[in-house]
Design a protein around this motif. Structure first.
Motif, PDB file in Angstrom:
ATOM      1  N   GLN A 255       0.809  -1.222   0.000  1.00  0.00           N
ATOM      2  CA  GLN A 255       0.000   0.000   0.000  1.00  0.00           C
ATOM      3  C   GLN A 255       0.837   1.265   0.000  1.00  0.00           C
ATOM      4  N   GLY A 256       2.130   1.165  -0.243  1.00  0.00           N
ATOM      5  CA  GLY A 256       2.967   2.350  -0.298  1.00  0.00           C
ATOM      6  C   GLY A 256       3.398   2.825   1.081  1.00  0.00           C
ATOM      7  N   SER A 257       4.087   3.977   1.100  1.00  0.00           N
ATOM      8  CA  SER A 257       4.619   4.518   2.352  1.00  0.00           C
ATOM      9  C   SER A 257       4.424   6.024   2.371  1.00  0.00           C
ATOM     10  N   ARG A 258       4.312   6.557   3.580  1.00  0.00           N
ATOM     11  CA  ARG A 258       4.184   8.006   3.793  1.00  0.00           C
ATOM     12  C   ARG A 258       5.157   8.412   4.892  1.00  0.00           C
ATOM     13  N   PHE A 259       6.047   9.362   4.570  1.00  0.00           N
ATOM     14  CA  PHE A 259       7.015   9.895   5.525  1.00  0.00           C
ATOM     15  C   PHE A 259       6.642  11.360   5.786  1.00  0.00           C
ATOM     16  N   ASP A 260       6.285  11.681   7.044  1.00  0.00           N
ATOM     17  CA  ASP A 260       6.002  13.058   7.446  1.00  0.00           C
ATOM     18  C   ASP A 260       7.207  13.578   8.218  1.00  0.00           C
ATOM     19  N   ILE A 261       7.877  14.581   7.663  1.00  0.00           N
ATOM     20  CA  ILE A 261       9.074  15.175   8.280  1.00  0.00           C
ATOM     21  C   ILE A 261       8.635  16.455   8.987  1.00  0.00           C
ATOM     22  N   TRP A 262       8.668  16.442  10.327  1.00  0.00           N
ATOM     23  CA  TRP A 262       8.230  17.580  11.139  1.00  0.00           C
ATOM     24  C   TRP A 262       9.437  18.412  11.560  1.00  0.00           C
ATOM     25  N   LEU A 263       9.400  19.730  11.308  1.00  0.00           N
ATOM     26  CA  LEU A 263      10.474  20.645  11.670  1.00  0.00           C
ATOM     27  C   LEU A 263       9.871  21.864  12.375  1.00  0.00           C
ATOM     28  N   PRO A 264      10.496  22.374  13.461  1.00  0.00           N
ATOM     29  CA  PRO A 264       9.960  23.565  14.137  1.00  0.00           C
ATOM     30  C   PRO A 264       9.979  24.769  13.201  1.00  0.00           C
ATOM     31  N   ALA A 265       8.861  25.511  13.153  1.00  0.00           N
ATOM     32  CA  ALA A 265       8.749  26.704  12.308  1.00  0.00           C
ATOM     33  C   ALA A 265       9.106  27.937  13.122  1.00  0.00           C
ATOM     34  N   MET A 266       9.581  28.982  12.420  1.00  0.00           N
ATOM     35  CA  MET A 266      10.010  30.213  13.075  1.00  0.00           C
ATOM     36  C   MET A 266       9.653  31.391  12.188  1.00  0.00           C
ATOM     37  N   ARG A 267       9.909  32.583  12.698  1.00  0.00           N
ATOM     38  CA  ARG A 267       9.711  33.802  11.937  1.00  0.00           C
ATOM     39  C   ARG A 267      10.853  33.996  10.946  1.00  0.00           C
ATOM     40  N   ALA A 268      10.584  34.736   9.844  1.00  0.00           N
ATOM     41  CA  ALA A 268      11.614  34.974   8.831  1.00  0.00           C
ATOM     42  C   ALA A 268      12.704  35.879   9.383  1.00  0.00           C
ATOM     43  N   GLN A 269      13.929  35.648   8.961  1.00  0.00           N
ATOM     44  CA  GLN A 269      15.071  36.471   9.338  1.00  0.00           C
ATOM     45  C   GLN A 269      15.870  36.814   8.093  1.00  0.00           C
ATOM     46  N   LEU A 270      16.627  37.919   8.192  1.00  0.00           N
ATOM     47  CA  LEU A 270      17.429  38.337   7.051  1.00  0.00           C
ATOM     48  C   LEU A 270      18.669  37.463   6.931  1.00  0.00           C
ATOM     49  N   PRO A 271      19.066  37.060   5.699  1.00  0.00           N
ATOM     50  CA  PRO A 271      20.278  36.249   5.526  1.00  0.00           C
ATOM     51  C   PRO A 271      21.538  37.054   5.782  1.00  0.00           C
ATOM     52  N   ALA A 272      22.594  36.379   6.192  1.00  0.00           N
ATOM     53  CA  ALA A 272      23.872  37.032   6.455  1.00  0.00           C
ATOM     54  C   ALA A 272      24.522  37.476   5.151  1.00  0.00           C
ATOM     55  N   PRO A 273      25.245  38.612   5.133  1.00  0.00           N
ATOM     56  CA  PRO A 273      25.897  39.075   3.896  1.00  0.00           C
ATOM     57  C   PRO A 273      27.024  38.144   3.482  1.00  0.00           C
ATOM     58  N   VAL A 274      27.250  38.060   2.178  1.00  0.00           N
ATOM     59  CA  VAL A 274      28.281  37.209   1.594  1.00  0.00           C
ATOM     60  C   VAL A 274      29.535  38.030   1.384  1.00  0.00           C
ATOM     61  N   GLN A 275      30.672  37.544   1.891  1.00  0.00           N
ATOM     62  CA  GLN A 275      31.937  38.247   1.746  1.00  0.00           C
ATOM     63  C   GLN A 275      32.647  37.828   0.464  1.00  0.00           C
ATOM     64  N   GLN A 276      33.301  38.771  -0.160  1.00  0.00           N
ATOM     65  CA  GLN A 276      34.042  38.524  -1.392  1.00  0.00           C
ATOM     66  C   GLN A 276      35.487  38.190  -1.068  1.00  0.00           C
ATOM     67  N   ALA A 277      36.054  37.248  -1.769  1.00  0.00           N
ATOM     68  CA  ALA A 277      37.449  36.820  -1.560  1.00  0.00           C
ATOM     69  C   ALA A 277      38.418  37.761  -2.259  1.00  0.00           C
ATOM     70  N   ALA A 278      39.616  37.855  -1.722  1.00  0.00           N
ATOM     71  CA  ALA A 278      40.647  38.717  -2.317  1.00  0.00           C
ATOM     72  C   ALA A 278      41.352  38.006  -3.458  1.00  0.00           C
ATOM     73  N   ALA A 279      41.904  38.770  -4.374  1.00  0.00           N
ATOM     74  CA  ALA A 279      42.610  38.217  -5.526  1.00  0.00           C
ATOM     75  C   ALA A 279      43.999  37.732  -5.103  1.00  0.00           C
ATOM     76  N   PRO A 280      44.552  36.654  -5.731  1.00  0.00           N
ATOM     77  CA  PRO A 280      45.866  36.131  -5.365  1.00  0.00           C
ATOM     78  C   PRO A 280      46.980  37.111  -5.709  1.00  0.00           C
ATOM     79  N   LEU A 281      48.093  37.066  -4.930  1.00  0.00           N
ATOM     80  CA  LEU A 281      49.254  37.935  -5.137  1.00  0.00           C
ATOM     81  C   LEU A 281      50.461  37.070  -5.450  1.00  0.00           C
ATOM     82  N   SER A 282      51.534  37.656  -6.029  1.00  0.00           N
ATOM     83  CA  SER A 282      52.708  36.901  -6.483  1.00  0.00           C
ATOM     84  C   SER A 282      53.962  37.405  -5.782  1.00  0.00           C
ATOM     85  N   GLY A 283      54.913  36.478  -5.493  1.00  0.00           N
ATOM     86  CA  GLY A 283      56.155  36.837  -4.859  1.00  0.00           C
ATOM     87  C   GLY A 283      57.276  37.096  -5.867  1.00  0.00           C
TER      88      GLY A 283
END
Length: 801
Positions: A658-686
């Protein structure tokens, strides 16, 4: 005149005797009841403190209790209860002896608890230090053996496990590394502490006081019966003394009949309390709600009520149990009554009795009028669980003195059963977590070793691809291929980080997630595999709701269950995925685990495949258990651990064919702003500056090539050499790069630090003759970060990213 005066004097004496007689009767009626209530409360507080002490000491042993305030509170509560019982016992020698035995048990438990606190503090400190040292020395086979033996020793302190740990520790004795010496010292301390701490715990658990507690309860009942018997004899004596006056005799006869009726009703109350207590004795969590409903029905019949309800407050606010004679009382009505009665001026201590039309102008009275109720009786309690017991009647009112005493005792029995059920649920949950933690720790130890070695390979691939991209120029085809390699390396690094975090028991980084977007992305990925059809729908998911979690882990959960669904349908597989929102007003049990009341997101995955056998369902989430040919048994166990770490659970419903049913329960919360993404520096030469490379032979050539590609002159040495500082001076190197060389940094750092806390460590010397300064780098070695760290050697100004 004389006869009239004598008549008046006789009347006065008769009236005074009547007043004294009735005053003595009232006093005797209340003294016995008050003593019994105080004594029963004291013994119940002692029983609760005794059970809490065992639970809190076990929590402290496994590291869940960060301080010993709860243990101290349990002991203080037990002592306070014993002192109260001693005062109440008075000259009752059997009761005093029984209470004294309880006091001896408590003092013995206090002594063991004090010894446990001091020993456990050392134990937790050494255990944390041994775990950290084993992680830092994970490349050492001897440290790995010690880690495995001590893992077993924390779970099993038998002589065989102690001997195995001592043997493993003997293999490390005499090591040259400071870390290994620390490991030996703390390991010896653990071998001495673990058996002693576990022996104390066993002694506290085996020193059961249940038998002594039951003896005290029986003696309290007997003492109460003797008090009542003595009061009855005294009352009858007073009644006989006043029998000479005919008018007084009739009055006293009426009083005697009233007292007899009240004793009869008190016995009815006692029988009611005993009946309710027997209903809730040795009852499972699944049967508790039904038994409380039966108890409410009996209490309603005793109080002459048509509706009865129990409203829990405090941490379980809003949880209700309802009985109604016509079955039309909603669960929301008792919560509204409790809220309206909370600040009502009609309370007399812990009892509120409202009989309309009295109090009709109050908010509570207006609510009763709207429902057609003529009378309300509320009893509140603060221990062991804050709660409100209510009765509504539509017939004539009964006097409160007839019912309140028995209702109070029955209410205490119900609340004590709820408290016991809560403690039992917590204990079972703790045992389940411990069992799963033991299984997953063994898997994590193996995964960490594999991931660490794989990390070096990923670092070499990423480094060479970035260097090749620098030299590829404008060749678009080559740059695109190298870009694909770098993206694959980044994904592999994320996977390695997940494996290392899993193996070391570190928590993954959780952040607010838009669950609907994550599930839709997962559905597209599963659909792209071409294994079948996936239909997605968001039935009632509210806008702005999010979950706190790790997107990579949750996506792994959804994909693992979808893949299993496809494998269960060999023909034309199609899976239905649904996202919904649920609000649970009371704790709820599922096929696997349980959840407290709250707001939850529910992701449902349904297939119409072959289904799951009933015998296999309890073991679905066990590591290495599989019912499929060629399966590893890690997909569902990993999914379960991830969902549990997120504070949720998985409910499984399936039947063969008769098949299967999986119910995945997770606690819900209020929306929050995502953290800013940092940019990497360009490589340097010796410009050919010298760099001393200290690395194992397996990766030394790859690190040399990376340093050379960045424009520096590498000079390699073996990390086992004792003259590393002289080699740096001889080569004229102003930088030393340590890669997987624990313990080598102490040759260069004046304060003797080992530098082994980082997998990669760069030592820079600002000017000739000055001391080296450490510059930590992340593992695996990132060419861009290494180029930026080495750039000051060129004398050029540092560029900002």
């Amino acid at each position: 005149m004389k006869s009239v005066a004598m008549l008046r004097a006789s009347a006065a004496i008769t009236a005074l005797a009547a007043v004294l007689l009735f005053g003595a009767a009232a006093r005797m009626r209340t003294m016995g009841d008050g003593w019994a209530v105080d004594a029963n409360r004291a013994i119940e507080r002692y029983a609760f403190a005794d059970r809490s002490l065992t639970r809190d000491m076990l929590s402290a042993r496994i590291g869940l209790l960060r301080n010993y305030d709860m243990i101290n509170q349990d002991l203080a509560s037990a002592d306070e209860s014993i002192e109260g019982l001693v005062q109440l016992a008075g000259d009752d020698l059997p009761l005093r002896d029984a209470v004294s035995r309880l006091g001896d048990h408590t003092r013995a438990a206090e002594a063991m608890a004090e010894e446990f606190k001091s020993e456990n503090a050392l134990l937790q400190n050494s255990l944390a230090r041994v775990t950290a040292l084993c992680n830092l020395l994970q490349d050492s086979p001897r440290a790995g053996t010690v880690s495995a033996r001590f893992l077993r020793l924390t779970l099993d302190t038998s002589p065989a496990a102690v001997a195995a740990a001592q043997a493993a520790l003997a293999g490390v004795t005499g090591a040259r590394s400071d870390l290994e010496a620390q490991l030996v010292a703390h390991g010896r301390l653990l071998i001495a502490l673990l058996p002693r701490v576990d022996a104390i715990l066993d002694a506290v658990r085996e020193g059961s006081r249940d038998g002594e507690i039951e003896i005290v309860r029986r003696l309290i009942v007997e003492h109460q019966q003797r008090i009542e018997a003595g009061h009855q004899r005294a009352f009858l004596g007073l009644l006989a003394a006043g029998a000479a006056a005919g008018i007084l005799w009739l009055a006293l006869l009426a009083a005697l009949r009233a007292q007899s009726r009240e004793r009869r009703r008190r016995r009815e109350n006692e029988r009611l309390s005993a009946t309710v207590a027997s209903l809730l004795l040795e009852v499972s969590s699944e049967q508790l709600e039904q038994r409380i409903g039966d108890a409410l029905q009996r209490l309603a019949a005793h109080a002459g009520a048509t509706d009865a309800y129990l409203v829990l407050q405090g941490e379980q606010a809003g949880r209700t149990y309802v009985w109604s004679s016509d079955g039309r009382l909603s669960e929301n009505w008792p919560v509204r009554v409790a809220a309206a009665a909370q600040d009502s001026p009609l309370w007399e201590e812990d009892v509120l009795h409202l009989a309309l039309p009295h109090g009709a102008d109050t908010p509570l009275g207006a609510m009763l009028l709207s429902r057609g109720t003529t009378s309300l009786l509320l009893l509140r309690a603060s221990t062991p669980v804050p709660a409100l017991l209510g009765f509504e009647r539509h017939d004539t009112d009964r006097g409160r003195s007839d019912v309140i005493a028995g209702l109070h005792m029955a209410q205490a029995a119900i609340l004590q059963a709820l408290r016991r059920d809560g403690l039992e649920r917590a204990r079972l949950q703790l045992e389940l977590r411990l069992a799963r933690a033991r299984r997953m720790e063994a898997i994590g130890a193996v995964a960490s070793g594999v991931a660490h070695n794989f990390n070096n390979i990923i670092g070499a691939i990423g480094g060479f691809s970035e260097i090749a991209e620098i030299h590829a120029g404008h060749n678009r085809v080559v740059r695109e291929d190298l870009s694909e390699i770098r993206q694959a390396v980044d994904r592999a690094r994320e996977l390695v980080d997940e494996i290392l975090a899993f193996g070391r028991g570190h928590d993954a980084e959780y952040r607010p997630l838009a669950l609907q977007a994550l599930v839709e992305e997962t559905v597209r990925l599963v659909q792209a595999t071409g294994r079948g059809t996936v239909r997605f729908s968001a039935q009632d998911w509210p806008v702005g709701r999010e979950v706190q979690g790790n997107a990579t882990q949750l996506q792994q959960v959804f994909m693992n269950i979808c893949n299993n669904a496809f494998l269960a349908m060999p023909g034309d597989p199609h899976v239905d995925v649904t996202l919904g929102f649920r609000v649970e007003c009371r704790p709820r049990a599922f096929s696997h685990g349980s959840l407290e009341a709250g707001d939850y997101a529910m992701v449902t995955i349904v297939d119409r495949g072959c289904g799951i056998a009933a015998a296999a369902q309890p073991r679905l989430f066990e590591p290495f258990f599989t019912g499929r040919q060629g399966g590893t048994g890690l997909g569902l166990s990993t999914a379960w651990e991830i969902v549990q770490a997120h504070g949720g659970t998985i409910d499984v419903r399936s039947a063969p064919g008769q098949g299967s049913r999986f119910d995945i329960w997770l606690p819900a919360m209020r929306a929050q702003l995502p953290a800013p993404v940092q940019q990497a520096a360009a490589p340097l030469s010796g410009n050919g500056e010298g760099v001393l490379v200290v690395a194992p032979a397996a990766i030394r050539e790859a690190v040399e090539d990376l340093v050379a590609q960045l424009g520096y002159e590498p000079v390699s040495v073996d990390p086992a050499r004792a003259d590393l500082a002289e080699q740096a001076d001889h080569a004229g190197a102003d930088a030393v790069l340590l890669v997987d060389a624990p313990g080598a940094a102490h040759h260069f750092l004046p304060d003797g630090r080992s530098g082994s806390e980082q997998g990669v460590l760069l030592l820079m010397r600002p000017a000739s003759g000055q001391a080296f300064a450490p510059v930590p780098l992340a593992a695996p070695l990132d060419p861009v970060a290494l180029a930026a760290a080495l750039h000051p050697l060129t004398g050029a100004p540092t560029l900002q990213p």
